[in-house]
Structures are given as C-alpha cells and as structure tokens.
Scaffold this active site. Structure first.
Site, PDB file in Angstrom:
ATOM      1  N   LYS A 175      40.948  31.201  46.763  1.00 49.55           N
ATOM      2  CA  LYS A 175      41.483  32.436  47.359  1.00 49.55           C
ATOM      3  C   LYS A 175      40.746  32.675  48.686  1.00 49.55           C
ATOM      4  O   LYS A 175      41.073  32.027  49.669  1.00 49.55           O
ATOM      5  CB  LYS A 175      41.372  33.556  46.326  1.00 49.55           C
ATOM      6  CG  LYS A 175      42.092  33.095  45.020  1.00 49.55           C
ATOM      7  CD  LYS A 175      42.143  34.077  43.946  1.00 49.55           C
ATOM      8  CE  LYS A 175      42.554  33.485  42.605  1.00 49.55           C
ATOM      9  NZ  LYS A 175      43.697  32.608  42.540  1.00 49.55           N
ATOM     10  N   SER A 199      43.974  40.322  38.043  1.00 49.91           N
ATOM     11  CA  SER A 199      44.846  39.759  39.067  1.00 49.91           C
ATOM     12  C   SER A 199      46.246  40.348  39.081  1.00 49.91           C
ATOM     13  O   SER A 199      46.887  40.369  40.123  1.00 49.91           O
ATOM     14  CB  SER A 199      44.920  38.242  38.915  1.00 49.91           C
ATOM     15  OG  SER A 199      45.387  37.905  37.644  1.00 49.91           O
ATOM     16  N   HIS A 215      39.358  37.456  42.429  1.00 46.01           N
ATOM     17  CA  HIS A 215      40.121  38.314  43.346  1.00 46.01           C
ATOM     18  C   HIS A 215      39.256  39.376  44.013  1.00 46.01           C
ATOM     19  O   HIS A 215      39.763  40.215  44.747  1.00 46.01           O
ATOM     20  CB  HIS A 215      41.279  38.988  42.596  1.00 46.01           C
ATOM     21  CG  HIS A 215      42.280  37.999  42.105  1.00 46.01           C
ATOM     22  ND1 HIS A 215      43.314  37.523  42.890  1.00 46.01           N
ATOM     23  CD2 HIS A 215      42.369  37.348  40.926  1.00 46.01           C
ATOM     24  CE1 HIS A 215      44.010  36.636  42.199  1.00 46.01           C
ATOM     25  NE2 HIS A 215      43.464  36.511  41.008  1.00 46.01           N
TER      26      HIS A 215
HETATM   27  C1  LIG Z   1      40.862  35.806  37.741  1.00 46.05           C
HETATM   28  C2  LIG Z   1      41.052  34.346  37.998  1.00 46.05           C
HETATM   29  N1  LIG Z   1      40.138  33.476  37.544  1.00 46.05           N
HETATM   30  C3  LIG Z   1      40.264  32.159  37.745  1.00 46.05           C
HETATM   31  C4  LIG Z   1      41.340  31.638  38.429  1.00 46.05           C
HETATM   32  C5  LIG Z   1      41.470  30.152  38.549  1.00 46.05           C
HETATM   33  O1  LIG Z   1      41.126  29.713  39.810  1.00 46.05           O
HETATM   34  P1  LIG Z   1      41.590  28.278  40.348  1.00 46.05           P
HETATM   35  O2  LIG Z   1      42.845  28.484  41.086  1.00 46.05           O
HETATM   36  O3  LIG Z   1      40.470  27.855  41.209  1.00 46.05           O
HETATM   37  O4  LIG Z   1      41.754  27.400  39.158  1.00 46.05           O
HETATM   38  C6  LIG Z   1      42.302  32.486  38.939  1.00 46.05           C
HETATM   39  C7  LIG Z   1      43.434  31.931  39.710  1.00 46.05           C
HETATM   40  O5  LIG Z   1      44.553  32.303  39.592  1.00 46.05           O
HETATM   41  C8  LIG Z   1      42.167  33.877  38.711  1.00 46.05           C
HETATM   42  O6  LIG Z   1      43.111  34.721  39.135  1.00 46.05           O
END
Ligand SMILES: Cc1ncc(COP(=O)(O)O)c(C=O)c1O
Length: 396
Positions: free
Chosen positions: A244, A185, A213
């Site tokens: 997202k 990310s 992502h």
């Molecule tokens: C790679 C990744 N996994 C998991 C999440 C967590 O997702 P959520 O916002 O649904 O808790 C994020 C969110 O920032 C993320 O970037």
C-alpha cells in the site's frame, strides 16, 4: 460427486458478467496513478491502496531498476538459506528504526507476515484473542493455530467490554496474544488501540497490530496506529505490508530483537517461501525514504479523502465517517451496488464494489480510497459523478 464438481456448478460470477456489471479482475494497462488506462479508456482511480501515490515516484522506480541491474530479478530462495541479500537487511534496519522498535523481519507478502507471525508465537495452553473483523491473514494465522489445538477467542468488533470479559475469564498466568487490525480495511475505521494496550497490561497479554491501512496514513510521520495513540511502547508487534503506502510487494513485522529472532527460526511462512525480490525490497526502501523526506504526505492523503467524504455526504450519500484514506459509500444491496459501480465505471471513475459476505447484510458498499497524488480536479470529478448518478438512480 467429485470435489471439482462444485466448481462446475458455481455460476454466480457468470450471472453478474452476463448482466454486464461484473466489477472484478478488470485490466489496468498502465501505472496505478490517480488516472489509469483500464480496458482502453482513461478512468480516475478511486479504489487503489497506493495511498501516497509512490508506485510512480521517480526515486522509487529508479531504485527498482537499479536493483534488477545489480541483483537480477529474483533471489530464488528463502531468507533462511540463499534468499537474503543486503537490501533485505537494510530495509529491516531502516523500518525498525523508523518505527522505534529493536528489530524487523521481512516476509514476501503482508498476508504471509500476518499468518506467519500469529501462528508460530502461540503454543498449547495459550490463547489468541482476535477481533471478529480482522483481515484474512490474521484469520489464516488463527486457523493454523486452532488446527494445533490452540484456543482462539474471537471478540466483537472493536468492543472493549467484550474483549475484557473474555480476557478476564482466562487464567492470568497463561500466555495471551491480542491480535487486531489497526485500520479495518472495509470501513476504514481505526481500532481503539489505546484501550487494547491498557487491557493487554491489565491481563498480562501481548498485543500485535496489523497496520496495512494505517502505515503512511495516520500517526505522526505516518507511523501508524500505535504512534497515533502514543502507545507504541505498549504494542509489542506491528505487522505491515509493502503493497500500500510502500509501493511494492512484501510484508514485515517489527518488535523486540529476541521476538524477531524467534520468528526467524520458527515461522514456516518465512522459512518455506522465497524472499521478496530485489526490485520489491529496493522500491520499498526508496518509498520509505520518500515518506521520511516528505512528512506532509500522510496529511495530504487524509485531506484529499476528507474532501470526497464531505462532498459525498453533502450530496446525500450514506458515507462512513473516519480519519483514514478510505470512504465507504453504503448502497445497501448487491444489485444496486453492481449497477452504480458499472455506471461510475462507464463515466470514468473506478471504485471497489463490496457485497455480502464481505460486508454485513444491508451494508453492501462502494469502497473508495484516495491517494496523496490526486489533484483537486480528480476529486471534484469523483464527487460530481457520484452525485449525478446517485440522483439518476434515486439513491440520494
Ligand atoms: C489489513 C491487511 N493486512 C494484510 C494485507 C495483506 O497484504 P499483502 O497485499 O501484502 O499480502 C492486507 C491487504 O489487503 C490488508 O488489508
């Protein structure tokens, strides 16, 4: 010294606030579109993960409203007991089919999905191999596993030699789970999932990918990293978020029916937390329908992103190349990052300021990200504003 005394002594955030450049917790006063109202003024949003812009899509909003009218505002319980409604099951069926897997399981957030899948799958005498740059949700799963004396091995970021070296040291017959983000990310880079899938086969390891992502952005139809590389049959589990591309809040995992059934009965993050609200799950179903009906959307967000990436590069900024919806602009130190962040904000462009330790030292950056719904005028304004301020500050 009491535990809470350290909170009273913590003043880094106050220091930055006093300089007037604090970039976090800024209030948005309307919807998360390409232009938002923030603290009373209009700004172009170049920092959202609303990649396809579906949080404001009429079909998605309508689905959420109808769900509230039919089911009320909350399920008030865990999926395990009173918190399963037909919409959860409908989304599980639809997302599993879309991604070509047997079964799916919804969690209340993507974070819970990551943590709640990794830890319960791995037992004593088994091993987790985890990329050093994995998202905090996988790290949380690793920590939980480590607290139960499970061996957690961190390999260098997307370094296949290092991963292979570490895999080869473990007994072939012992269970191993390779866990990786599909798209990382911070830098927006795509993992070498084809190589990981091959190593998984060679060393008798299962593979799980977090595609938060990647979903809706890369791969045919936006199906994510495994489909992007054509290795979907060799990647056992895919974890993802609704927060997202799917324009909601919640998370899911897809995989074989037997694995999903195991997680249903073994994952504390699922069993001891209330299920996604009716509106959340209804809007994710609607967002998936919009994605399926508009398979050009992932290419649209990538094209928008590429326009800005090229524009910033041509202007002389140090940007990271890539093929996702993220353009990191390297600034290189905390103070300069906060300063240009504030100047951009004052000029009506919102981006995310990432400083150390979220980045390696010297890689402090403005993490910018794009939506399929950005219009050319928004993108041009972002590039022009960066260019003007970069020149003023001597950054380019
Ligand atoms: C790679 C990744 N996994 C998991 C999440 C967590 O997702 P959520 O916002 O649904 O808790 C994020 C969110 O920032 C993320 O970037």
């Amino acid at each position: 010294m009491q535990i809470l005394d350290k909170c009273k002594a913590y003043n880094r955030s106050e220091e930055v606030k006093n300089q007037g450049v604090y970039p976090y917790f800024r209030e948005i006063q309307d919807s998360e579109g390409p232009v938002v109202t923030m603290e009373g003024k209009k700004v172009v949003m170049a920092g959202s993960n609303n990649y396809l812009g579906l949080t404001t899509h009429p079909h998605v909003k309508e689905a959420a409203i109808k769900a509230i009218e039919k089911y009320g505002t909350s399920c008030s319980g865990s999926r395990f007991l009173t918190g399963t409604i037909d919409l959860h099951v409908e989304m599980e069926d639809k997302i599993a089919k879309f991604l070509g897997k047997e079964s799916a399981l919804l969690f209340s957030t993507g974070f819970q999905a990551g943590q709640g899948v990794i830890a319960p799958l791995v037992g004593r005498g088994e091993h987790i191999l985890s990329d050093r740059d994995n998202h905090a949700s996988i790290v949380a799963g690793n920590m939980l596993a480590a607290s139960l004396n499970i061996n957690v091995v961190r390999y260098r970021h997307n370094d296949m030699e290092d991963l292979e070296k570490r895999l080869s040291k473990l007994p072939l017959e012992e269970g191993k789970l390779i866990a990786t983000d599909g798209v990382f990310s911070t830098f927006g880079s795509v993992v070498s999932l084809d190589d990981i899938a091959a190593l998984g086969k060679k060393y008798n390891a299962n593979v799980v990918v977090d595609d938060a992502h990647a979903f809706g952005v890369i791969g045919p139809g936006g199906k994510g990293t495994a489909h992007h590389f054509g290795v979907e049959d060799d990647v056992d589990l895919m974890i993802c978020t609704f927060s997202k591309t799917l324009a909601s809040i919640g998370g899911f995992v897809v995989g074989d029916e037997k694995v999903i059934n195991y997680l249903k009965h073994k994952s504390p993050a699922l069993i001891f937390s209330a299920s996604p609200t009716p509106a959340s799950v209804a809007s994710s179903i609607a967002a998936l329908e919009v994605l399926k009906a508009n398979p050009e959307l992932p290419a649209k967000v990538r094209a928008n992103t590429e326009f800005v990436r090229q524009g910033l590069k041509d202007s002389g900024f140090q940007v990271v190349d890539g093929e996702t919806a993220i353009v990191p602009v390297i600034i290189g130190d905390d103070d300069k990052t906060f300063k240009i962040w504030k100047m951009l904000y004052d000029e009506g462009v919102f981006v995310n300021a990432f400083i150390s330790p979220a980045t390696p030292p010297g890689m402090q950056m403005l993490r910018t990200s794009y939506m399929a719904t950005h219009e050319p005028e928004h993108l041009e304004y972002i590039v022009a504003t960066f260019k003007k301020l970069g020149k003023n500050l001597g950054l380019i």
